[in-house]
Write an enzyme that holds these catalytic residues in place. Structure first.
Site, PDB file in Angstrom:
ATOM      1  N   HIS A  10      42.679  28.944  42.089  1.00 11.11           N
ATOM      2  CA  HIS A  10      43.399  30.052  42.720  1.00 11.11           C
ATOM      3  C   HIS A  10      43.696  29.670  44.173  1.00 11.11           C
ATOM      4  CE1 HIS A  10      44.687  34.141  43.395  1.00 11.11           C
ATOM      5  NE2 HIS A  10      43.993  34.142  44.514  1.00 11.11           N
TER       6      HIS A  10
ATOM      7  N   ARG B 153      48.314  40.026  23.417  1.00 12.40           N
ATOM      8  CA  ARG B 153      47.563  38.983  24.125  1.00 12.40           C
ATOM      9  C   ARG B 153      46.521  38.316  23.224  1.00 12.40           C
ATOM     10  NH1 ARG B 153      48.817  38.853  29.357  1.00 12.40           N
ATOM     11  NH2 ARG B 153      49.640  40.749  30.290  1.00 12.40           N
TER      12      ARG B 153
HETATM   13  C1  GRF Z   1      48.536  26.603  42.203  1.00 12.35           C
HETATM   14  O1  GRF Z   1      48.788  26.999  43.513  1.00 12.35           O
HETATM   15  C2  GRF Z   1      47.324  27.275  41.659  1.00 12.35           C
HETATM   16  O2  GRF Z   1      46.397  27.616  42.640  1.00 12.35           O
HETATM   17  C3  GRF Z   1      47.873  28.533  41.027  1.00 12.35           C
HETATM   18  O3  GRF Z   1      49.113  28.151  40.505  1.00 12.35           O
HETATM   19  C4  GRF Z   1      49.639  27.063  41.245  1.00 12.35           C
HETATM   20  C5  GRF Z   1      50.012  26.002  40.266  1.00 12.35           C
HETATM   21  O4  GRF Z   1      50.671  24.953  40.888  1.00 12.35           O
HETATM   22  N1  GRF Z   1      46.964  29.062  40.037  1.00 12.35           N
HETATM   23  P1  GRF Z   1      51.063  23.658  40.063  1.00 12.35           P
HETATM   24  O5  GRF Z   1      51.904  24.118  38.866  1.00 12.35           O
HETATM   25  O6  GRF Z   1      49.829  22.962  39.638  1.00 12.35           O
HETATM   26  O7  GRF Z   1      51.891  22.854  41.012  1.00 12.35           O
END
Ligand code: GRF
Length: 207
Positions: free
Chosen positions: A116, A72
């Protein structure tokens, strides 16, 4: 203290998938609503549609395959090198499905944001929408936060709630949350761009 002012900030966006949040940031930047330019998009997945979105808008994009690094930290060193080469002011994680290390966080202190799909501290980690439905929560939503070394534990910048309906599936709840995410993330980035966010311990003060 996070301080920026004046000109547009330079944003580097990290994605692993579809990139609808990336799209909302690009669109608001193009319309002038957001004082930020997306200057590079980096994905750990070669087939992330986020890379296609970047290409369509003439934004520099890069596939950095995590499998070609021994760990990582080594991977994050390569990320930092790439992001620094674009002089980014802010790193935006938008569906970036990797745990980041202090290598990235120390290179960009209080300058890495994540979104999130739940109201943190409820339902951190993977499958947040599924967790909310299975728990029987009546409200969920989305949270934009600065990233720290934990999983979805960093200081909260903005949150929006959405109802969890009785017949919701993971898909329908995700769609309802996505609509709000597309407003919330640009709003948080704009606050950062205006130099209005101050981190005090766990708290983010908005001036
Ligand atoms: C979103 O729901 C975000 O909250 C999470 O990953 C998803 C990404 O969606 N961290 P996108 O690729 O922007 O459509």
């Amino acid at each position: 203290m996070v301080k920026n002012s004046g000109d547009k900030i330079r944003v580097g966006v990290l994605v692993s998938g579809s990139g609808t949040n990336l799209q909302s940031i690009i669109d608001r930047s193009a319309s002038g609503e957001l004082a930020a330019d997306v200057v590079c998009v980096i994905s750990n997945k070669a087939d992330a549609f986020g890379l296609v979105r970047a290409a369509k808008h003439g934004i520099a994009h890069l596939h950095l395959d995590h499998r070609s690094f021994s760990g990582r930290q080594e991977y994050d060193r390569a990320l930092v090198e790439a992001l620094k080469s674009f002089n980014v002011d802010l790193v935006v994680l938008a569906g970036f499905m990797r745990i980041v290390t202090p290598v990235l966080l120390e290179a960009f202190p209080n300058r890495v944001m994540n979104i999130h799909p739940a109201l943190l501290p409820s339902f951190p980690g993977l499958d947040a929408q599924k967790q909310a439905i299975e728990y029987g929560a009546k409200l969920s939503g989305c949270t934009v936060h600065f990233v720290d070394s934990g999983t979805d534990t960093g200081p909260i910048i903005l949150q929006t709630a959405v109802p969890v309906l009785e017949d919701d599936t993971e898909k329908t709840l995700s769609e309802r949350i996505h609509v709000e995410e597309h407003r919330l993330y640009p709003a948080a980035i704009q606050l950062f761009a205006e130099g209005r966010l101050t981190v005090e311990g766990r708290k983010v003060r908005i001036s």
